[in-house]
Design a protein around this motif. Structure first.
Motif, PDB file in Angstrom:
ATOM      1  N   HIS A 293       0.740  -1.186   0.015  1.00 44.88           N
ATOM      2  CA  HIS A 293       0.144  -0.037  -0.118  1.00 44.88           C
ATOM      3  C   HIS A 293       0.934   1.316   0.077  1.00 44.88           C
ATOM      4  O   HIS A 293       0.597   2.184  -0.405  1.00 44.88           O
ATOM      5  N   GLU A 294       1.784   1.144   0.689  1.00 41.34           N
ATOM      6  CA  GLU A 294       2.878   2.334   0.904  1.00 41.34           C
ATOM      7  C   GLU A 294       3.558   2.705  -0.483  1.00 41.34           C
ATOM      8  O   GLU A 294       3.475   3.908  -0.928  1.00 41.34           O
TER       9      GLU A 294
ATOM     10  N   THR B 120       0.758   4.014  -2.807  1.00 41.39           N
ATOM     11  CA  THR B 120       0.631   5.390  -2.622  1.00 41.39           C
ATOM     12  C   THR B 120       1.476   6.342  -3.116  1.00 41.39           C
ATOM     13  O   THR B 120       1.448   7.400  -3.861  1.00 41.39           O
TER      14      THR B 120
ATOM     15  N   ALA C 172      -1.226   5.927  -6.396  1.00 37.10           N
ATOM     16  CA  ALA C 172      -2.459   5.042  -6.717  1.00 37.10           C
ATOM     17  C   ALA C 172      -3.654   5.603  -5.689  1.00 37.10           C
ATOM     18  O   ALA C 172      -3.308   6.073  -4.499  1.00 37.10           O
TER      19      ALA C 172
END
Lengths: 341, 298
Positions: A233-234, A237, A241
């Motif tokens: 996720h990091e 991001t 995204a």
């Protein structure tokens, strides 16, 4: 299941134990720790069984119970091919071959039962995407306490009994006192007696199920989502995204194996519609759509006393389920490489 | 993720998401709140459709009448008994089996696994089971309600997976200390398996508490019937009859009796569901784990 073939590493604690013995002069009373048993690799099967005898005793009550109450009834399946007569018992009743199956397949109700059962079953699949979406949405709530609170509320209907749930539904939909009809009247429409309307049965059945299992069914996906690597996720991001994109490209792929497994398991029950709820929602006026295989078995068998015929119907249902499960499993193994077995 | 700044579109996403979830929650809650409100409102207002969300004309008459209703009291007592004893039987059969099956070194472990798993997919069916119960002399006995479904293979798998996750060293240490397998299980393994036991008590307990179909099939005597069967009568069968007749009669006495019955209905829903609804939030933290491990078959 593959562990069975490997040489198990049961010798671990004996080695430890042996070291322990050498370093300390304590006497050890447990039978499992006798020095003669240290040569683990050469233990014969019998010795290993003997060593673990306590564990077999642990399983014994359950094994006996399952033998009597789960395998026992399988013995009685033979009456599907016999004319069961209680005076003769299961074994001595007369063989009639496939008579009951022929009666069932050729009977007036066959088409209707299959149609009703599958219609409800496939319509019920709607709770599948709903539960997944609920899980994905719950997963996006960042306030931990609020999330827990929402979960507690969404799980609650799962713990309400079928009787009470159907009771609530009938009450709320009642033409005279039901809140739904009060609202319908306020809006200027005519009161409806939903519970006896054949057209309403499937909707009531399925959507009350959605209400009851929406949160509970989401748990499994939530648990799978908790395994998502946070670094993904990091990284996403940083690459710009959005949250929606991260759900689409990270979260959903992560839980896909879980979804597939759940879907296969579900297919194994596709020919089974829980009789508990259908039976309670049934009445003389909606029976044409509410009679499903399992309630039919109950009605013809236990109420009507046609044991052999009902057993045949039940057996047909069970076999149908197994076939559906195997098909779903095979398809899934081909397409997604995820399978139950 | 908190140290990553949201873009404004992500913020909007978050707000929209929370709003939808909140709406969903309100939809799920509504029937429950409605029933609670009706149970403490004046039956007059309830039957005239004046209660939409909040209670009005407060009364606890419905709850008072529950305790005067002999059948409900019998059912409640029976259900408590079946649930307590049944759950104990469940635990006694399930936990040790799950423990034994969690031992990879157990010879024949997979044969036993298959033995249990087959019953998940294939069963004798309703009628052969019924005939078996009858031939065992368990028809119309309390015993059958206590022991029916005593082993849930699904729950055995949950137990097996949980026990397999316990560090080996703990059991090794206890065996070195001279404990037998029995003592190790009872004094070392079970005390650190409270989460599992909690989930098992909940799963089994709730299914005993809520089940009605076995009693419908197997129990004839009124004084052995569990609460759910009486509920079925009050909530569904009488409801059907009442709805069919109430449109055609204006008899005051009858209408009054009907209202009281209505009142009882809402309060009995609350009283019968409350024990479970109070219990489960305490065990909620174990669910995610419990359900997940159960689903991963091996």
């Amino acid at each position: 299941m593959k562990n069975f073939l490997k040489i198990p590493n049961y010798s671990n604690y004996k080695h430890n134990d042996n070291n322990f013995r050498q370093n300390n002069s304590l006497s050890i009373s447990s039978k499992n720790c006798k020095p003669g048993k240290v040569k683990a690799a050469s233990d014969t099967l019998l010795k290993r069984i003997h060593k673990h005898r306590a564990l077999y005793i642990f399983m014994l009550p359950a094994i006996i119970y399952v033998a009597i109450f789960y395998y026992g009834p399988m013995y009685g399946i033979q009456i599907a091919f016999k004319d069961y007569n209680s005076a003769f018992g299961i074994w001595n009743s007369k063989w009639v071959g496939f008579k009951h199956f022929k009666d069932f397949f050729g009977g007036y109700y066959f088409g209707r039962l299959i149609k009703n059962t599958f219609a409800i079953s496939f319509y019920s699949l709607i709770d599948f995407p709903i539960q997944i979406i609920v899980a994905l949405m719950l997963n996006e709530i960042r306030n931990y306490k609020y999330k827990k609170f929402v979960q507690t509320v969404l799980y609650a209907p799962h713990f309400i009994s079928t009787v009470v749930m159907v009771g609530i539904v009938t009450t709320m939909l009642s033409p005279s006192i039901g809140v739904v009809n009060h609202i319908i009247e306020l809006l200027g429409y005519e009161r409806q007696y939903f519970i006896i309307q054949p057209a309403a049965f499937r909707h009531i059945y399925v959507w009350s199920g959605v209400w009851q299992e929406m949160g509970w069914g989401a748990i499994i996906y939530l648990a799978a989502l908790s395994n998502v690597d946070i670094q993904l996720h990091e990284a996403a991001t940083i690459d710009g995204a959005s949250r929606m994109q991260r759900i689409k490209y990270i979260n959903i792929p992560t839980i896909t194996p879980t979804i597939v497994i759940m879907l296969i398991l579900r297919m194994g029950r596709i020919a089974t519609v829980g009789y508990e709820k259908a039976f309670l929602l049934q009445n003389d006026l909606n029976i044409a759509v509410s009679e499903i295989i399992s309630t039919y078995v109950y009605r013809r068998g236990l109420v009507g006393g046609q044991y052999s015929f009902s057993t045949a119907v039940g057996l047909f249902n069970n076999v149908l389920n197994i076939i559906m499960l195997l098909i779903a499993n095979a398809i899934s193994r081909k397409i997604s490489e995820t399978s139950l077995f | 993720m908190s140290h990553i700044k949201d873009t404004s579109s992500d913020k909007i996403f978050g707000i929209v998401n929370s709003t939808i979830v909140t709406l969903l929650m309100l939809i799920v809650m509504y029937p429950l709140i409605y029933v609670v409100s009706c149970s403490i409102s004046s039956p007059d207002l309830v039957s005239r459709g004046q209660i939409i969300l909040f209670p009005r004309g407060l009364t606890i008459e419905g709850y008072r009448r529950i305790f005067m209703d002999e059948n409900i009291m019998i059912g409640y007592g029976n259900t408590i008994m079946y649930t307590v004893l049944g759950t104990l039987v469940n635990l006694f059969l399930t936990l040790p089996t799950g423990y034994a099956l969690s031992k990879k070194e157990l010879p024949g472990r997979n044969i036993f696994m298959v033995y249990f798993l087959i019953t998940m997919y294939f069963s004798g069916g309703m009628i052969p089971t019924f005939l078996l119960v009858k031939s065992l002399g368990l028809y119309n006995t309390r015993t059958i309600l206590i022991i029916s479904g005593a082993v849930s293979v699904y729950n055995v798998i949950i137990c097996r997976t949980f026990f397999a996750g316990i560090p080996k060293e703990l059991e090794e240490a206890s065996i070195i200390d001279g404990c037998s397998t029995y003592r190790t299980f009872i004094q070392v393994v079970l005390p650190i398996s409270k989460a599992l036991i909690g989930v098992m008590v909940l799963y089994y307990g709730v299914s005993h508490w809520n089940s009605y179909f076995n009693a419908l099939i197997y129990i004839m005597d009124n004084n052995k019937k569990p609460l759910q069967l009486f509920l079925r009568k009050i909530l569904i069968i009488e409801q059907m009859n009442a709805a069919m007749t109430s449109n055609i009669t204006d008899d005051d006495v009858y209408a009054e009796a009907l209202k009281l019955k209505e009142l009882l209905k809402y309060s009995v829903i609350i009283v019968s569901s409350l024990p479970v609804l109070i219990l489960y939030p305490f065990l909620q933290k174990y669910f995610d784990k419990g359900v997940l491990i159960g689903s991963i078959k091996g």
